[in-house]
Design an enzyme around this catalytic site. Structure first.
Site, PDB file in Angstrom:
ATOM      1  N   ARG A  98       6.950   9.778  -2.229  1.00  0.00           N
ATOM      2  CA  ARG A  98       5.799   9.594  -1.364  1.00  0.00           C
ATOM      3  C   ARG A  98       5.750  10.744  -0.356  1.00  0.00           C
ATOM      4  O   ARG A  98       6.794  11.201   0.128  1.00  0.00           O
ATOM      5  CB  ARG A  98       5.972   8.267  -0.633  1.00  0.00           C
ATOM      6  CG  ARG A  98       4.830   7.870   0.271  1.00  0.00           C
ATOM      7  CD  ARG A  98       3.598   7.537  -0.500  1.00  0.00           C
ATOM      8  NE  ARG A  98       2.676   6.742   0.293  1.00  0.00           N
ATOM      9  CZ  ARG A  98       1.416   6.539  -0.045  1.00  0.00           C
ATOM     10  NH1 ARG A  98       0.921   7.079  -1.154  1.00  0.00           N
ATOM     11  NH2 ARG A  98       0.637   5.794   0.678  1.00  0.00           N
ATOM     12  N   THR A 378      -6.369   7.312  -8.252  1.00  0.00           N
ATOM     13  CA  THR A 378      -4.927   7.523  -8.335  1.00  0.00           C
ATOM     14  C   THR A 378      -4.716   7.540  -9.830  1.00  0.00           C
ATOM     15  O   THR A 378      -5.655   7.290 -10.578  1.00  0.00           O
ATOM     16  CB  THR A 378      -4.233   6.342  -7.632  1.00  0.00           C
ATOM     17  OG1 THR A 378      -4.471   6.466  -6.241  1.00  0.00           O
ATOM     18  CG2 THR A 378      -2.754   6.246  -7.902  1.00  0.00           C
ATOM     19  N   THR A 396      -0.595  10.063  -6.752  1.00  0.00           N
ATOM     20  CA  THR A 396      -1.955  10.108  -6.197  1.00  0.00           C
ATOM     21  C   THR A 396      -2.130  11.245  -5.204  1.00  0.00           C
ATOM     22  O   THR A 396      -1.162  11.793  -4.678  1.00  0.00           O
ATOM     23  CB  THR A 396      -2.251   8.770  -5.471  1.00  0.00           C
ATOM     24  OG1 THR A 396      -3.620   8.722  -5.087  1.00  0.00           O
ATOM     25  CG2 THR A 396      -1.394   8.597  -4.228  1.00  0.00           C
ATOM     26  N   ASP A 420      -3.279   6.837   4.797  1.00  0.00           N
ATOM     27  CA  ASP A 420      -2.645   5.546   4.476  1.00  0.00           C
ATOM     28  C   ASP A 420      -1.781   5.014   5.619  1.00  0.00           C
ATOM     29  O   ASP A 420      -1.250   3.901   5.525  1.00  0.00           O
ATOM     30  CB  ASP A 420      -1.793   5.667   3.198  1.00  0.00           C
ATOM     31  CG  ASP A 420      -2.627   5.430   1.938  1.00  0.00           C
ATOM     32  OD1 ASP A 420      -3.817   5.076   2.067  1.00  0.00           O
ATOM     33  OD2 ASP A 420      -2.093   5.605   0.832  1.00  0.00           O
ATOM     34  N   SER A 449       2.264   2.456   0.935  1.00  0.00           N
ATOM     35  CA  SER A 449       1.449   2.597  -0.276  1.00  0.00           C
ATOM     36  C   SER A 449       1.261   1.246  -0.951  1.00  0.00           C
ATOM     37  O   SER A 449       2.021   0.309  -0.707  1.00  0.00           O
ATOM     38  CB  SER A 449       2.158   3.549  -1.237  1.00  0.00           C
ATOM     39  OG  SER A 449       1.483   3.591  -2.473  1.00  0.00           O
ATOM     40  N   SER A 450       0.260   1.174  -1.812  1.00  0.00           N
ATOM     41  CA  SER A 450       0.081  -0.004  -2.662  1.00  0.00           C
ATOM     42  C   SER A 450       0.456   0.292  -4.113  1.00  0.00           C
ATOM     43  O   SER A 450       0.336  -0.586  -4.971  1.00  0.00           O
ATOM     44  CB  SER A 450      -1.374  -0.464  -2.625  1.00  0.00           C
ATOM     45  OG  SER A 450      -1.727  -0.848  -1.327  1.00  0.00           O
ATOM     46  N   GLY A 470      -6.237   2.332  -7.770  1.00  0.00           N
ATOM     47  CA  GLY A 470      -7.179   1.382  -7.165  1.00  0.00           C
ATOM     48  C   GLY A 470      -6.870   0.956  -5.752  1.00  0.00           C
ATOM     49  O   GLY A 470      -7.305  -0.116  -5.339  1.00  0.00           O
ATOM     50  N   GLY A 471      -6.124   1.781  -4.983  1.00  0.00           N
ATOM     51  CA  GLY A 471      -5.854   1.406  -3.593  1.00  0.00           C
ATOM     52  C   GLY A 471      -5.150   0.051  -3.552  1.00  0.00           C
ATOM     53  O   GLY A 471      -4.265  -0.229  -4.350  1.00  0.00           O
TER      54      GLY A 471
HETATM   55  O1  DON Z   1      -0.809   4.870  -1.997  1.00  0.00           O
HETATM   56  C1  DON Z   1      -1.787   4.163  -2.000  1.00  0.00           C
HETATM   57  O2  DON Z   1      -1.744   2.958  -2.011  1.00  0.00           O
HETATM   58  C2  DON Z   1      -3.159   4.811  -2.025  1.00  0.00           C
HETATM   59  N1  DON Z   1      -3.094   6.132  -1.473  1.00  0.00           N
HETATM   60  C3  DON Z   1      -3.669   4.813  -3.409  1.00  0.00           C
HETATM   61  C4  DON Z   1      -5.071   5.341  -3.455  1.00  0.00           C
HETATM   62  C5  DON Z   1      -5.815   4.934  -4.637  1.00  0.00           C
HETATM   63  O3  DON Z   1      -5.343   4.242  -5.500  1.00  0.00           O
HETATM   64  C6  DON Z   1      -7.209   5.390  -4.769  1.00  0.00           C
HETATM   65  N2  DON Z   1      -8.032   4.999  -3.741  1.00  0.00           N
HETATM   66  N3  DON Z   1      -8.110   4.364  -2.815  1.00  0.00           N
END
Ligand code: DON
Length: 567
Positions: A98, A378, A396, A420, A449-450, A470-471
């Protein structure tokens, strides 16, 4: 099994693959190895590494570098992510690459004098860029588990960048926007992505990336240091200094990826391994599975109102925990991760679920609710090799094309991952802004992160490899793919294609994919007290499962150029 001949125009040569191309819900079957990613050329490069004797880690590295060339919206060397590994011998580990906040970062760095975010600076411009982690992560994974020489794994990406690839239609919006901009901040971006720095490539037209090829060659020849020291580091730091960014050569020189244990949970006798903090994915996924284990989901019927109701209630509770407790473990030594993933904690959370009524998300104080649209940009890749070793990798740039910034002469996009972090200390609202302390910005900290690269194992062997972009929807997409296989006995193709929902505690509204969940179901679900929003699609899950000695792969048909390719 569908045997199909795909004709690809790669580097000017017609290549006829005998690979097994996926068709919707019918997964690709393979005997010896399989790669699923968001771009057919990247999956193909990964497959070639497997055929050359590389293991799953080698193939994942090849695929990830190839995506940095072929999928600039999310594939990257200027971003970061996570890799979860489960060997056929039972070894399980994870790599955390990350991005980090630069040394000079502070909790208030995005705020103007009025205490609000200045000029969207957490998501736009040089301050939004975190210190990239991808190259360090791939190099560390290779050092620990790789088999083939490093240069062999980076070389296909060099060739794709140097010789050119067909420009694809999904890039058209980004390219048009770029061609209309004359902002000097994006001069190198225009050079990298537009013909002669000015004109949009037509779909199918060959697009070469010589600066990116040069950056990749430095990585090929010098590994980790080919990115974090020397020419690339100097070019990045000089650009940042010129444009008011914070990243210095020192920030790059001290960046290290970390190997760490993934989160481990169990579900109906399966072992579930998913990314540990600074990703919230593993903790939230295991919490939800623990809550749902108490129900006979199959009896409720797939995507019935009753099923969607208990799913939502599990999501609501796990996402509330996420907001309250999770962040970078190096900065939050007291995070109660072990407690959050216990069955006892799930039992406590589940006790308040009423099978007929929606719970409240304690959101009354936040006024009108609506969903922040999140891009899907991502990318996730899954690999299994002939031995049965498995890799689940999600990485991502945050937004599609990240910060849209390319430092002069480097040829690659930089992330806007600083977005984030919780941007305003103490400020939480219904749009999904969270202001809780564990994820405030600090020097050298990693943002929460997700991303949820996951591997489910049975009797010590990897059985299911799952992940998606997908965030915040990522965690819920991964959950639903796993439940589709384990509770509803779907093939991996069916599990990936099935319609999905998302709830994240705040805002207290559930999104349904517009196509697939019937209006009658929605009416029953709303009658229990849930608010519903329709959205286009949720995620692009690229997954693998094993059954009866075969490896099955499914590239989500929600993705433009995704492909599962096996042999
Ligand atoms: O790390 C994360 O959770 C986010 N930066 C992922 C971003 C993503 O999947 C696309 N858009 N929101």
């Amino acid at each position: 099994m569908i045997h199909r001949c795909i004709v690809l125009i790669v580097t000017g040569v017609l290549v006829c693959t005998t690979s097994l191309a996926q068709s919707g819900r019918i997964p690709v079957a393979a005997d010896s190895g399989l790669v699923v990613s968001s771009h057919f050329l990247a999956s193909r490069a990964g497959l070639e590494t497997l055929k050359a004797g590389g293991n799953a880690v080698d193939a994942a590295i090849t695929t990830a570098f190839a995506l940095a060339v072929t999928l600039p919206s999310a594939g990257n060397i200027g971003g970061g992510g996570f890799l979860v590994y489960h060997g056929a011998d039972g070894e399980v580990t994870a790599f955390n690459f990350r991005e980090k906040a630069p040394l000079a970062a502070t909790a208030e760095m995005f705020l103007g004098p009025d205490g609000k975010i200045r000029d969207n600076s957490n998501h736009e411009g040089p301050l939004s860029v975190g210190v990239p982690g991808t190259v360090a992560g791939l190099a560390l994974a290779h050092k620990r588990l790789g088999q083939l020489p490093w240069a062999h794994l980076v070389e296909p990406a060099v060739r794709l960048a140097e010789n050119g690839i067909p420009s694809t239609r999904d890039m058209a919006g980004f390219l048009r926007m770029l061609s209309q901009s004359d902002d000097p901040l994006y001069a190198a971006t225009r050079k990298a992505f537009l013909k002669d720095g000015r004109h949009v490539y037509a779909p199918g037209e060959r697009w070469r990336q010589p600066d990116l090829a040069a950056s990749l060659k430095r990585i090929r020849d010098h590994g980790h240091d080919g990115f974090y020291r020397g020419e690339t580091a100097r070019l990045l730091a000089e650009f940042m200094a010129r444009h008011g960014g914070l990243i210095t050569e020192e920030d790059l020189a001290i960046y290290e990826a970390e190997e760490q244990a993934p989160i481990h949970g169990t579900y109906h006798g399966y072992d579930v391994y998913a990314m540990s903090p600074p990703s919230s994915g593993g903790v939230a996924l295991v919490t939800m599975l623990n809550i749902l284990e108490a129900y006979n989901l199959a009896d409720m019927g797939h995507n019935s109102a009753r099923y969607l109701h208990v799913l939502t209630e599990a999501m609501r509770r796990a996402f509330a925990d996420r907001a309250e407790h999770l962040g970078d473990p190096n900065f939050n030594p007291d995070m109660p991760v072990e407690r959050l993933i216990t069955k006892a904690h799930a039992e406590k959370l589940g006790a308040s679920i009423d099978l007929t009524r929606a719970s409240a998300s304690d959101s009354a104080a936040f006024g009108q609710v609506y969903l922040v649209p999140e891009s899907e940009e991502t990318t996730h890749l899954s690999v299994m090799d002939a031995e049965g070793n498995a890799v689940s990798l999600t990485y991502t740039l945050e937004y599609g094309y990240g910060s849209r910034i390319v430092a002069d002469d480097t040829g690659f996009l930089l992330n806007n991952e600083m977005g984030d972090f919780n941007p305003i200390p103490g400020y939480t609202d219904t749009r999904g802004y969270i202001g809780t302390p564990p994820n405030l910005v600090a020097s050298e900290k990693r943002m929460l992160s997700s991303m949820t690269p996951s591997i489910v194992a049975k009797d010590g062997k990897p059985f299911l490899i799952v992940g998606t972009p997908g965030g915040r929807t990522i965690i819920n997409t991964v959950l639903q793919v796993i439940l589709n296989v384990l509770d509803f006995d779907m093939t991996i193709g069916e599990a990936v294609e099935a319609p999905r929902i998302h709830h994240q505690w705040l805002p207290d509204v559930t999104s349904f994919e517009a196509l697939g969940i019937s209006p009658d179901t929605r009416t029953l679900y709303e009658a229990m007290g849930h608010a519903v929003r329709l959205r286009g699609t949720q995620g692009r899950a690229h997954c693998i499962m094993t059954r009866n000695g075969l490896i099955y792969g499914a590239a989500d048909t929600r993705s433009y150029n995704g492909r599962a390719i096996g042999y």
